[in-house]
Design an enzyme around this catalytic site. Structure first.
Site, PDB file in Angstrom:
ATOM      1  N   GLU A 108      -2.427 -34.209 -32.211  1.00  0.00           N
ATOM      2  CA  GLU A 108      -2.361 -35.479 -32.819  1.00  0.00           C
ATOM      3  C   GLU A 108      -4.082 -35.773 -33.368  1.00  0.00           C
ATOM      4  O   GLU A 108      -4.062 -36.370 -34.375  1.00  0.00           O
ATOM      5  CB  GLU A 108      -1.977 -36.707 -32.081  1.00  0.00           C
ATOM      6  CG  GLU A 108      -0.360 -36.316 -31.700  1.00  0.00           C
ATOM      7  CD  GLU A 108       0.335 -35.954 -32.900  1.00  0.00           C
ATOM      8  OE1 GLU A 108       0.391 -36.826 -33.844  1.00  0.00           O
ATOM      9  OE2 GLU A 108       1.353 -35.220 -33.208  1.00  0.00           O
TER      10      GLU A 108
ATOM     11  N   TRP B 198      -4.635 -33.936 -36.242  1.00  0.00           N
ATOM     12  CA  TRP B 198      -4.064 -34.481 -37.433  1.00  0.00           C
ATOM     13  C   TRP B 198      -4.956 -35.571 -38.016  1.00  0.00           C
ATOM     14  O   TRP B 198      -5.262 -35.637 -39.135  1.00  0.00           O
ATOM     15  CB  TRP B 198      -2.772 -35.359 -37.205  1.00  0.00           C
ATOM     16  CG  TRP B 198      -1.454 -34.346 -37.419  1.00  0.00           C
ATOM     17  CD1 TRP B 198      -0.730 -33.724 -36.316  1.00  0.00           C
ATOM     18  CD2 TRP B 198      -1.053 -33.681 -38.698  1.00  0.00           C
ATOM     19  NE1 TRP B 198       0.141 -33.116 -37.141  1.00  0.00           N
ATOM     20  CE2 TRP B 198       0.166 -32.940 -38.209  1.00  0.00           C
ATOM     21  CE3 TRP B 198      -1.442 -34.189 -40.034  1.00  0.00           C
ATOM     22  CZ2 TRP B 198       0.935 -32.510 -39.354  1.00  0.00           C
ATOM     23  CZ3 TRP B 198      -0.558 -33.435 -40.975  1.00  0.00           C
ATOM     24  CH2 TRP B 198       0.682 -32.753 -40.549  1.00  0.00           C
TER      25      TRP B 198
ATOM     26  N   TRP C 136       9.547 -45.715 -60.026  1.00  0.00           N
ATOM     27  CA  TRP C 136       9.975 -46.497 -58.713  1.00  0.00           C
ATOM     28  C   TRP C 136      11.021 -47.402 -59.119  1.00  0.00           C
ATOM     29  O   TRP C 136      10.696 -48.396 -60.384  1.00  0.00           O
ATOM     30  CB  TRP C 136       8.899 -47.152 -57.995  1.00  0.00           C
ATOM     31  CG  TRP C 136       8.007 -45.796 -57.720  1.00  0.00           C
ATOM     32  CD1 TRP C 136       6.688 -45.666 -58.288  1.00  0.00           C
ATOM     33  CD2 TRP C 136       8.129 -44.976 -56.594  1.00  0.00           C
ATOM     34  NE1 TRP C 136       6.087 -44.198 -57.858  1.00  0.00           N
ATOM     35  CE2 TRP C 136       7.028 -44.007 -56.511  1.00  0.00           C
ATOM     36  CE3 TRP C 136       9.057 -44.638 -55.645  1.00  0.00           C
ATOM     37  CZ2 TRP C 136       6.906 -43.002 -55.870  1.00  0.00           C
ATOM     38  CZ3 TRP C 136       9.126 -43.569 -54.731  1.00  0.00           C
ATOM     39  CH2 TRP C 136       7.929 -42.671 -55.027  1.00  0.00           C
TER      40      TRP C 136
ATOM     41  N   ASN D  65       4.773 -44.338 -33.705  1.00  0.00           N
ATOM     42  CA  ASN D  65       4.721 -43.336 -34.918  1.00  0.00           C
ATOM     43  C   ASN D  65       6.128 -42.869 -35.506  1.00  0.00           C
ATOM     44  O   ASN D  65       6.459 -42.832 -36.581  1.00  0.00           O
ATOM     45  CB  ASN D  65       3.933 -42.129 -34.382  1.00  0.00           C
ATOM     46  CG  ASN D  65       3.964 -41.192 -35.526  1.00  0.00           C
ATOM     47  OD1 ASN D  65       3.448 -41.212 -36.538  1.00  0.00           O
ATOM     48  ND2 ASN D  65       4.602 -39.826 -35.189  1.00  0.00           N
TER      49      ASN D  65
ATOM     50  N   TRP E  89       5.478 -46.004 -52.836  1.00  0.00           N
ATOM     51  CA  TRP E  89       4.786 -45.893 -51.492  1.00  0.00           C
ATOM     52  C   TRP E  89       3.495 -46.885 -51.445  1.00  0.00           C
ATOM     53  O   TRP E  89       3.144 -47.169 -50.268  1.00  0.00           O
ATOM     54  CB  TRP E  89       4.760 -44.532 -51.025  1.00  0.00           C
ATOM     55  CG  TRP E  89       4.065 -43.653 -52.057  1.00  0.00           C
ATOM     56  CD1 TRP E  89       4.304 -43.039 -53.213  1.00  0.00           C
ATOM     57  CD2 TRP E  89       2.480 -43.300 -52.061  1.00  0.00           C
ATOM     58  NE1 TRP E  89       3.252 -42.547 -53.710  1.00  0.00           N
ATOM     59  CE2 TRP E  89       2.105 -42.782 -53.136  1.00  0.00           C
ATOM     60  CE3 TRP E  89       1.484 -43.835 -51.020  1.00  0.00           C
ATOM     61  CZ2 TRP E  89       0.718 -42.466 -53.595  1.00  0.00           C
ATOM     62  CZ3 TRP E  89       0.270 -43.286 -51.186  1.00  0.00           C
ATOM     63  CH2 TRP E  89      -0.261 -42.709 -52.382  1.00  0.00           C
TER      64      TRP E  89
ATOM     65  N   TRP F  49       1.456 -41.975 -45.325  1.00  0.00           N
ATOM     66  CA  TRP F  49       2.299 -42.370 -46.242  1.00  0.00           C
ATOM     67  C   TRP F  49       2.863 -41.598 -47.474  1.00  0.00           C
ATOM     68  O   TRP F  49       3.731 -41.227 -47.914  1.00  0.00           O
ATOM     69  CB  TRP F  49       1.808 -43.774 -47.057  1.00  0.00           C
ATOM     70  CG  TRP F  49       2.205 -45.006 -46.270  1.00  0.00           C
ATOM     71  CD1 TRP F  49       1.825 -45.660 -45.286  1.00  0.00           C
ATOM     72  CD2 TRP F  49       3.597 -45.527 -46.210  1.00  0.00           C
ATOM     73  NE1 TRP F  49       2.214 -46.889 -44.775  1.00  0.00           N
ATOM     74  CE2 TRP F  49       3.298 -46.905 -45.554  1.00  0.00           C
ATOM     75  CE3 TRP F  49       4.515 -45.742 -47.297  1.00  0.00           C
ATOM     76  CZ2 TRP F  49       4.647 -47.601 -45.575  1.00  0.00           C
ATOM     77  CZ3 TRP F  49       5.654 -46.338 -47.025  1.00  0.00           C
ATOM     78  CH2 TRP F  49       5.671 -47.370 -46.341  1.00  0.00           C
TER      79      TRP F  49
HETATM   80  P1  FAD Z   1      -0.786 -41.455 -29.927  1.00  0.00           P
HETATM   81  O1  FAD Z   1       0.420 -41.035 -30.372  1.00  0.00           O
HETATM   82  O2  FAD Z   1      -1.251 -41.554 -28.424  1.00  0.00           O
HETATM   83  O3  FAD Z   1      -1.786 -40.495 -30.533  1.00  0.00           O
HETATM   84  C1  FAD Z   1      -3.340 -40.554 -30.051  1.00  0.00           C
HETATM   85  C2  FAD Z   1      -4.192 -40.681 -31.534  1.00  0.00           C
HETATM   86  O4  FAD Z   1      -4.089 -39.477 -32.324  1.00  0.00           O
HETATM   87  C3  FAD Z   1      -3.922 -41.725 -32.444  1.00  0.00           C
HETATM   88  O5  FAD Z   1      -4.468 -43.001 -31.802  1.00  0.00           O
HETATM   89  C4  FAD Z   1      -4.364 -41.426 -33.576  1.00  0.00           C
HETATM   90  O6  FAD Z   1      -5.787 -41.493 -33.799  1.00  0.00           O
HETATM   91  C5  FAD Z   1      -4.235 -39.748 -33.670  1.00  0.00           C
HETATM   92  N1  FAD Z   1      -2.869 -39.693 -34.369  1.00  0.00           N
HETATM   93  C6  FAD Z   1      -1.612 -39.538 -33.813  1.00  0.00           C
HETATM   94  N2  FAD Z   1      -0.756 -39.191 -34.829  1.00  0.00           N
HETATM   95  C7  FAD Z   1      -1.282 -39.316 -36.098  1.00  0.00           C
HETATM   96  C8  FAD Z   1      -1.044 -38.865 -37.063  1.00  0.00           C
HETATM   97  N3  FAD Z   1       0.222 -38.793 -37.492  1.00  0.00           N
HETATM   98  N4  FAD Z   1      -1.966 -38.739 -38.289  1.00  0.00           N
HETATM   99  C9  FAD Z   1      -3.318 -39.045 -38.071  1.00  0.00           C
HETATM  100  N5  FAD Z   1      -3.740 -39.230 -36.591  1.00  0.00           N
HETATM  101  C10 FAD Z   1      -2.899 -39.326 -35.845  1.00  0.00           C
HETATM  102  N6  FAD Z   1      -2.602 -43.736 -37.576  1.00  0.00           N
HETATM  103  C11 FAD Z   1      -3.943 -44.284 -37.604  1.00  0.00           C
HETATM  104  O7  FAD Z   1      -4.717 -44.371 -36.837  1.00  0.00           O
HETATM  105  N7  FAD Z   1      -3.937 -45.525 -38.556  1.00  0.00           N
HETATM  106  C12 FAD Z   1      -3.032 -45.612 -39.486  1.00  0.00           C
HETATM  107  O8  FAD Z   1      -3.264 -46.784 -40.402  1.00  0.00           O
HETATM  108  C13 FAD Z   1      -1.879 -45.036 -39.530  1.00  0.00           C
HETATM  109  N8  FAD Z   1      -0.920 -45.256 -40.422  1.00  0.00           N
HETATM  110  C14 FAD Z   1       0.609 -44.694 -40.356  1.00  0.00           C
HETATM  111  C15 FAD Z   1       1.220 -44.803 -41.407  1.00  0.00           C
HETATM  112  C16 FAD Z   1       2.311 -44.165 -41.511  1.00  0.00           C
HETATM  113  C17 FAD Z   1       3.265 -44.258 -42.374  1.00  0.00           C
HETATM  114  C18 FAD Z   1       2.629 -43.112 -40.367  1.00  0.00           C
HETATM  115  C19 FAD Z   1       4.027 -42.382 -40.454  1.00  0.00           C
HETATM  116  C20 FAD Z   1       1.724 -42.904 -39.531  1.00  0.00           C
HETATM  117  C21 FAD Z   1       0.449 -43.616 -39.404  1.00  0.00           C
HETATM  118  N9  FAD Z   1      -0.459 -43.357 -38.570  1.00  0.00           N
HETATM  119  C22 FAD Z   1      -1.783 -43.853 -38.615  1.00  0.00           C
HETATM  120  C23 FAD Z   1      -0.422 -42.136 -37.491  1.00  0.00           C
HETATM  121  C24 FAD Z   1       0.170 -42.716 -36.132  1.00  0.00           C
HETATM  122  O9  FAD Z   1       1.463 -43.375 -36.286  1.00  0.00           O
HETATM  123  C25 FAD Z   1      -0.652 -43.402 -35.302  1.00  0.00           C
HETATM  124  O10 FAD Z   1      -1.943 -42.914 -35.141  1.00  0.00           O
HETATM  125  C26 FAD Z   1      -0.218 -43.653 -33.926  1.00  0.00           C
HETATM  126  O11 FAD Z   1       1.200 -44.268 -34.007  1.00  0.00           O
HETATM  127  C27 FAD Z   1      -0.952 -44.563 -33.008  1.00  0.00           C
HETATM  128  O12 FAD Z   1      -0.538 -44.761 -31.828  1.00  0.00           O
HETATM  129  P2  FAD Z   1      -1.139 -44.206 -30.495  1.00  0.00           P
HETATM  130  O13 FAD Z   1      -2.680 -44.773 -30.519  1.00  0.00           O
HETATM  131  O14 FAD Z   1      -0.402 -44.798 -29.255  1.00  0.00           O
HETATM  132  O15 FAD Z   1      -0.994 -42.699 -30.691  1.00  0.00           O
END
Ligand code: FAD
Length: 434
Positions: free
Chosen positions: A255, A258, A287, A322, A340, A363
């Protein structure tokens, strides 16, 4: 002569690359932060949890600096005006800061670099908020990756101790400019107010990280780290967190990759951060953009309990799990055929962990138009998703208590009808692009 360290998305003293290099220099270091009015004036409300988070983090930094006989100097202005004041007040040798890959930040840094250059002041910038940046992980032909899996493979193969080594800024803390503590402007003084919410802790929970691969997809439990906001504003170090991830859980590390991936994409393809689809042909989709439906989605009244639960969690806490972010985003773009970008903007307004690169990348992924996106014909079924990830309806019951009652709205659109309409509309749009 002094050196300046400019804090941005790296609000910590320890293991901070730019700060470490500044403190190692010959001149004493004056740390500054700028509440950038160009950014603040665009925010929709006065109660903004991100601004409050930054304010709290700065207060913590100020306390630490005070103990070191120094102070943070906080401006509430445009960066250019802040630097105009600084050059009047101090003889500055160099300004140090860390990289920021967003389009606005790149323009800002270019103009500040130019301003400083005209005055013979050096501008030194460092990688800090990611493990690998820009061209560090590229394909063998020298082009940037646009698919995650091979990027991630190379990312892991290149990783060694060097990239995870911390920057021991604390060795040089005696090189902070000694100055009586300056007052940080209050939230009210910069035009904001307290929201009353709490922020997640900045200490990673080892037990959650260890179980991450097994629990991360279940929104009804606390199965993810909630560290997003701390990574966003640099109140924790990505290098320290990646080290932990390597020891505790490979899926969690993935993650974090990512996160690097989307920062890299934004750097190489800045058009994605300026309202364009990564794949241009998706900008031909027509859209429906029904305003009333958009309101129902935003408010969590679509009649799809898992979607509504997610939107209500977001509206109430500034966080959404997420898995549910994926479901709600897909629902908006595909079931409702709402651009979107409307959803992206709404998340940007509400998410505490909002980050342009990750929000936009995800997104576009959900809408099918991004790099390495889910193919457009794969449409999440909210009911199947619920069965799989919230089988006991724990999450739904928490956020949509009335979901089994008479008052709960009927589904905004029938799933199969929406699916067929989406396939047809996407197909037409893509054909038009050819
Ligand atoms: P954890 O699941 O504990 O993951 C640890 C860290 O890994 C996160 O804090 C984040 O920095 C990174 N990470 C995890 N998943 C992703 C991912 N898919 N993409 C990029 N980094 C990731 N993340 C954001 O940080 N900012 C946003 O604005 C954001 N917008 C999102 C919008 C959509 C539509 C979706 C589907 C996902 C988005 N995410 C975003 C990715 C992800 O949902 C969040 O990082 C995550 O839910 C944050 O929760 P956590 O800190 O408990 O993450």
């Amino acid at each position: 002569m002094i050196n300046i360290f400019w804090f941005r998305r790296d609000l910590r003293l320890n293991d901070n690359a730019g700060l470490y290099h500044a403190l190692k220099g010959n001149s004493a270091v004056l740390p500054i932060f700028i509440f950038d009015t160009n950014i603040l004036e665009q925010l929709p409300g006065k109660a903004d949890r991100r601004v409050e988070f930054i304010h709290t983090a700065l207060t913590g930094l100020q306390q630490q600096l005070k103990e070191l006989g120094s102070t943070l100097v906080v401006y509430h202005d445009t960066p250019l005006n802040a630097f105009k004041q600084l050059v009047k007040q101090y003889r500055i040798e160099a300004v140090f800061t860390n990289h920021d890959y967003e389009p606005y930040a790149r323009d800002r840094d270019e103009s500040i670099a130019q301003f400083l250059k005209e005055r013979d002041i050096a501008f030194h910038t460092y990688k800090d908020q990611v493990i690998f940046e820009k061209n560090e992980i590229i394909k063998d032909d020298g082009k940037p990756y646009t698919i995650f899996t091979p990027y991630s493979k190379k990312w892991k193969a290149r990783l060694n101790e060097f990239y995870l080594k911390s920057y021991p800024a604390n060795k040089y803390f005696n090189n902070f400019h000694q100055l009586a503590a300056k007052r940080i402007p209050s939230l009210q003084e910069i035009g904001f107010e307290k929201t009353g919410g709490e922020f997640p802790t900045d200490s990673p929970d080892n037990a959650i990280i260890k179980q991450y691969d097994k629990q991360r997809d279940i929104p009804g439990i606390q199965g993810t780290s909630h560290l997003g906001v701390h990574l966003r504003f640099g109140t924790i170090s990505i290098r320290q967190l990646a080290q932990k991830a390597m020891k505790l859980n490979e899926t969690f590390l993935s993650e974090l990759i990512w996160r690097d991936f989307f920062q890299m994409i934004l750097w190489h393809f800045p058009h994605v951060g300026k309202g364009k689809a990564f794949k241009a042909e998706y900008d031909f989709i027509k859209w429906r953009n029904n305003e009333a439906e958009f309101t129902r989605w935003r408010e969590g009244n679509t009649g799809y309990p898992i979607v509504d639960a997610g939107m209500r969690e977001l509206n109430t806490t500034g966080f959404m799990h997420n898995r549910v972010r994926m479901i709600t985003a897909s629902f908006l773009a595909k079931h409702l055929l709402i651009d979107w970008r409307w959803g992206e903007a709404y998340f940007a307004e509400k998410l505490l962990d909002f980050d342009l690169a990750s929000n936009n990348g995800n997104w576009q992924w959900a809408a099918g138009c991004g790099c390495d996106a889910a193919p457009y014909f794969r449409i999440f079924n909210p009911y199947t998703q619920t069965k799989k990830f919230d089988p006991a309806l724990t999450y739904i019951k928490k956020w949509v208590r009335e979901f089994e009652e008479f008052t709960y709205p009927a589904p905004i659109v029938e799933h199969e009808t929406a699916r067929a309409r989406c396939l047809e509309t996407y197909k037409k749009g893509l054909e038009k692009a050819r």
